[in-house]
Design an enzyme around this catalytic site. Structure first.
Site, PDB file in Angstrom:
ATOM      1  N   ARG A  68       0.858  -1.193   0.000  1.00  0.00           N
ATOM      2  CA  ARG A  68       0.000   0.000   0.000  1.00  0.00           C
ATOM      3  C   ARG A  68       0.891   1.239   0.000  1.00  0.00           C
ATOM      4  O   ARG A  68       1.771   1.379   0.853  1.00  0.00           O
ATOM      5  CB  ARG A  68      -0.907  -0.007   1.244  1.00  0.00           C
ATOM      6  CG  ARG A  68      -1.709   1.239   1.395  1.00  0.00           C
ATOM      7  CD  ARG A  68      -2.718   1.236   2.537  1.00  0.00           C
ATOM      8  NE  ARG A  68      -3.203   2.597   2.672  1.00  0.00           N
ATOM      9  CZ  ARG A  68      -3.151   3.326   3.771  1.00  0.00           C
ATOM     10  NH1 ARG A  68      -2.710   2.790   4.905  1.00  0.00           N
ATOM     11  NH2 ARG A  68      -3.560   4.572   3.773  1.00  0.00           N
ATOM     12  N   HIS A  98      -3.014  11.075   1.137  1.00  0.00           N
ATOM     13  CA  HIS A  98      -2.441  10.698   2.426  1.00  0.00           C
ATOM     14  C   HIS A  98      -1.832  11.963   3.040  1.00  0.00           C
ATOM     15  O   HIS A  98      -0.626  12.119   3.131  1.00  0.00           O
ATOM     16  CB  HIS A  98      -1.409   9.584   2.256  1.00  0.00           C
ATOM     17  CG  HIS A  98      -1.134   8.815   3.530  1.00  0.00           C
ATOM     18  ND1 HIS A  98      -1.273   7.452   3.638  1.00  0.00           N
ATOM     19  CD2 HIS A  98      -0.743   9.228   4.770  1.00  0.00           C
ATOM     20  CE1 HIS A  98      -0.978   7.064   4.869  1.00  0.00           C
ATOM     21  NE2 HIS A  98      -0.650   8.128   5.575  1.00  0.00           N
ATOM     22  N   GLU A 114      -7.582   8.318   6.491  1.00  0.00           N
ATOM     23  CA  GLU A 114      -7.914   8.875   7.806  1.00  0.00           C
ATOM     24  C   GLU A 114      -8.455  10.306   7.778  1.00  0.00           C
ATOM     25  O   GLU A 114      -7.844  11.227   8.331  1.00  0.00           O
ATOM     26  CB  GLU A 114      -6.684   8.808   8.716  1.00  0.00           C
ATOM     27  CG  GLU A 114      -6.173   7.398   8.940  1.00  0.00           C
ATOM     28  CD  GLU A 114      -5.018   7.326   9.955  1.00  0.00           C
ATOM     29  OE1 GLU A 114      -4.396   8.362  10.211  1.00  0.00           O
ATOM     30  OE2 GLU A 114      -4.759   6.236  10.472  1.00  0.00           O
ATOM     31  N   ASN A 170      -7.166   1.330   9.996  1.00  0.00           N
ATOM     32  CA  ASN A 170      -5.828   1.629  10.511  1.00  0.00           C
ATOM     33  C   ASN A 170      -5.937   1.530  12.028  1.00  0.00           C
ATOM     34  O   ASN A 170      -6.523   2.403  12.677  1.00  0.00           O
ATOM     35  CB  ASN A 170      -5.384   3.050  10.140  1.00  0.00           C
ATOM     36  CG  ASN A 170      -5.089   3.199   8.657  1.00  0.00           C
ATOM     37  OD1 ASN A 170      -5.179   2.235   7.897  1.00  0.00           O
ATOM     38  ND2 ASN A 170      -4.726   4.411   8.251  1.00  0.00           N
ATOM     39  N   TYR A 205      -4.162   0.890  15.813  1.00  0.00           N
ATOM     40  CA  TYR A 205      -2.929   0.859  16.595  1.00  0.00           C
ATOM     41  C   TYR A 205      -3.164   0.603  18.071  1.00  0.00           C
ATOM     42  O   TYR A 205      -2.296   0.081  18.745  1.00  0.00           O
ATOM     43  CB  TYR A 205      -2.176   2.190  16.441  1.00  0.00           C
ATOM     44  CG  TYR A 205      -1.595   2.402  15.067  1.00  0.00           C
ATOM     45  CD1 TYR A 205      -0.288   2.048  14.792  1.00  0.00           C
ATOM     46  CD2 TYR A 205      -2.363   2.956  14.042  1.00  0.00           C
ATOM     47  CE1 TYR A 205       0.257   2.244  13.530  1.00  0.00           C
ATOM     48  CE2 TYR A 205      -1.831   3.141  12.773  1.00  0.00           C
ATOM     49  CZ  TYR A 205      -0.519   2.788  12.516  1.00  0.00           C
ATOM     50  OH  TYR A 205       0.012   2.973  11.270  1.00  0.00           O
ATOM     51  N   GLU A 239      -3.401  -0.609   8.113  1.00  0.00           N
ATOM     52  CA  GLU A 239      -2.207  -0.245   8.885  1.00  0.00           C
ATOM     53  C   GLU A 239      -2.289  -0.845  10.275  1.00  0.00           C
ATOM     54  O   GLU A 239      -3.349  -0.814  10.912  1.00  0.00           O
ATOM     55  CB  GLU A 239      -2.093   1.281   9.075  1.00  0.00           C
ATOM     56  CG  GLU A 239      -1.586   2.046   7.898  1.00  0.00           C
ATOM     57  CD  GLU A 239      -1.441   3.540   8.195  1.00  0.00           C
ATOM     58  OE1 GLU A 239      -1.060   3.894   9.333  1.00  0.00           O
ATOM     59  OE2 GLU A 239      -1.727   4.330   7.284  1.00  0.00           O
ATOM     60  N   TRP A 266       2.430  -1.398   9.176  1.00  0.00           N
ATOM     61  CA  TRP A 266       2.989  -0.055   9.079  1.00  0.00           C
ATOM     62  C   TRP A 266       4.288  -0.081   9.846  1.00  0.00           C
ATOM     63  O   TRP A 266       4.269  -0.304  11.038  1.00  0.00           O
ATOM     64  CB  TRP A 266       2.040   1.004   9.663  1.00  0.00           C
ATOM     65  CG  TRP A 266       2.636   2.368   9.462  1.00  0.00           C
ATOM     66  CD1 TRP A 266       3.474   3.051  10.307  1.00  0.00           C
ATOM     67  CD2 TRP A 266       2.484   3.195   8.289  1.00  0.00           C
ATOM     68  NE1 TRP A 266       3.856   4.237   9.739  1.00  0.00           N
ATOM     69  CE2 TRP A 266       3.263   4.341   8.505  1.00  0.00           C
ATOM     70  CE3 TRP A 266       1.786   3.053   7.084  1.00  0.00           C
ATOM     71  CZ2 TRP A 266       3.343   5.372   7.559  1.00  0.00           C
ATOM     72  CZ3 TRP A 266       1.879   4.078   6.154  1.00  0.00           C
ATOM     73  CH2 TRP A 266       2.641   5.223   6.400  1.00  0.00           C
TER      74      TRP A 266
END
Ligand code: NOJ
Length: 551
Positions: A130, A175, A221, A361, A363, A442, A489
């Site tokens: 990506r 992005h 995002e 995404n 985390y 991600e 990521w």
């Protein structure tokens, strides 16, 4: 006969154990994972973004001369081959905007080394990559100017070489980076004019690459961009108002809503265009990513449970509800009232069902506490100001409870290691959006800055992170979640926006000044996981670590 019986007992016992472990208590943390826990066609990749890997961040001694507000003369790779200055190029050269902005000549220089990077991807065994297309490289002056053919050729070469090696290109159009001129000319995403600019850019990319690119992501995002650029002012154009920050201009309570609205409408138009004119070229699909934190209630109080739900709606639903259902989340409409921009009936139709997949995404996980029925004061470094405002849904979010972190700390303030959160966020998105196909676009780990040097190459923590998050992802898939891929990521250490180069997420380290790509232990682990992992894989041990290292 006896041996066969024994074999059979072993096999049966194995499957018994395996099935017991697959329905393990849902609160238990899973750490064991293997490639075969995922569907055969599941894609494993790594992700980057154009600005983060290509940038050459020069020291303050760089000659940046502004001969007028619109014409810049800069020496450096970020201005090479017809690229114009982007919002980030300008931002990074203003003292104080980037933590380590004074470091000289740090870069990944992917622009010149993409072939080597693609070879690395192949050697890792990746089946997808990506990356994003730099808007300011392709259309240096937006709609006004010409299409930069050198840029089209550059991305064509990347795509061709990926395809040649069986690596699926996943292309992100936005992005966080765009030609600075558009900010100057009409105020960037605060203006609806940005929609036309974006759709034009999208069309140029679809026309040039949709014969070889099957997976498109319109925006990365939107939720985080609107918050960081227009509420907390850590991204350009640095706009905000108290209590979120003390900026020269901006309105943190309103502008994020306007910006996201313009971006969502731009997505809708680009999606329509793609489906009408380009999708058929290879039956491609188009999606979007969200910064998808998981939220859990700070206490057992019903109000905090509601607050956790609100946080999920304000964070993920802000982007996803319009693109699936054609409307902002009911939780947001109730709280914002008339401050929330409206979609006309026609716009609502344009947006609803405008994504073929959701890019997650993910985390970390945060605690959520209600601020409607009780006061909220942010008094530790794990929370952020403004939880008593509508724009935050009247929810206080933090990574700590009574001084105890929700999971291991990382290099990023609000990214705590909570592997279970991966399963929960997939479950949540699956339920709310009727199991629209998902990709984890991600997921990644950075060591706290003070620890990073000693762990830079021997990054066992990163391996443990991916293993446990993947184990929970596999569990979410077993429960029926339609997740089709996972992207680490990041492929290599790169520019972590306002945090500069100090925060490192990569499977590869970039040595300076040679710019040599050096595999970390996690790179070797990922290859092993993709190519060699067996049903008897055990959690990472010291022996594993030294074996991986000696390879
Ligand atoms: C999400 C963003 O897409 C990416 O650009 C960033 O580097 C990572 N999160 C880590 O913060």
């Amino acid at each position: 006969m006896k041996t066969a019986k024994l074999k059979c007992v072993i096999i049966v016992t194995y499957f018994l154990i395996a099935s017991i472990s697959a329905v393990k208590s849902s609160t238990e943390e899973l750490t064991n994972v293997k490639r075969s826990d995922f569907p055969h066609e599941f894609l494993f990749g790594a992700a980057t973004s154009a600005y983060q890997v290509s940038v050459f961040l020069f020291s303050k001694c760089l000659t940046l001369s502004l001969s007028s507000s619109l014409h810049f003369q800069v020496e450096g790779a970020f201005h090479e081959d017809g690229k114009s200055l982007s919002n980030w190029d300008i931002f990074c050269h203003i003292d104080g905007n980037v933590i380590d902005g004074s470091n000289a000549e740090i870069a990944d220089d992917h622009y010149h080394r993409f072939m080597e990077d693609i070879e690395i991807m192949e050697s890792l065994g990746l089946t997808a990559y990506r990356f994003s297309i730099s808007w300011s490289r392709v259309l240096p002056r937006g709609k006004l100017g010409v299409i930069n053919q050198v840029a089209i050729d550059f991305y064509s070469k990347i795509i061709d070489n990926l395809v040649l090696r069986g690596i699926r290109p996943f292309v992100t159009l936005f992005h966080f980076e765009f030609p600075h001129e558009l900010e100057e000319r009409f105020g960037g995403w605060l203006s609806p004019l940005m929609q036309e600019e974006y759709v034009y850019f999208a069309e140029v990319c679809f026309r040039s690459f949709s014969d070889r690119v099957k997976h498109w992501l319109t925006f990365n995002e939107i939720n985080l961009y609107a918050e960081f650029a227009y509420e907390r002012a850590v991204f350009p154009p640095l706009r905000c108002s108290p209590p979120f920050g003390d900026c020269a201009s901006g309105n943190s309570d309103v502008e994020p809503l306007v910006v996201a609205h313009n971006m969502l409408l731009a997505h809708g138009q680009a999606a329509k265009l793609y489906r009408e004119k380009f999708k058929s070229k290879m039956d491609g699909v188009l999606g979007i990513t969200v910064s998808a934190f998981m939220y859990v209630p700070l206490t057992d109080d019903e109000n905090d449970k509601e607050a956790a739900n609100r946080a999920l709606a304000f964070n993920n639903g802000w982007t996803l509800d319009p693109l699936v259902f054609g409307e902002y989340p009911p939780e947001m409409r109730k709280i914002h009232g008339s401050e929330l921009p409206r979609f006309s009936a026609e716009q609502s139709l344009l947006l609803s069902k405008s994504i073929d997949f959701i890019g997650i995404n993910h985390y970390g996980t945060l605690y959520a506490k209600d601020c409607i029925h009780s006061g909220c004061i942010c008094n530790d470094s794990s929370c952020t100001a403004g939880s008593d405002r509508a724009i935050r849904g009247y929810v206080y979010t933090a990574g700590e409870r009574d001084g105890i972190p929700i999971g291991e700390r990382t290099g990023m303030d609000r990214f705590y290691v909570v592997p279970r959160g991966m399963e929960d966020i997939v479950d949540y998105i699956k339920e709310r959006y009727n199991n629209v196909p998902m990709f984890v676009t991600e997921n990644g780990f950075s060591y706290p800055v003070e620890k990073d040097d000693s762990f830079q190459l021997h990054d066992v923590g990163r391996i443990q992170f991916h293993r446990s998050y993947l184990a929970h992802l596999a569990q979410a898939i077993r429960k029926g979640g339609d997740v089709r891929g996972y992207f680490v990521w990041s492929l290599m250490d790169n520019f972590e926006w306002s945090n500069g180069y100090g925060i490192k997420f990569g499977l590869y380290q970039i040595e300076h000044p040679t710019l040599k790509r050096i595999p970390k232990l996690s790179a070797t682990w990922y290859t092993d996981f993709l190519n060699k992992s067996t049903i008897f894989d055990a959690p990472i041990s010291c022996n594993d670590a030294s074996r991986l290292q000696s390879q």
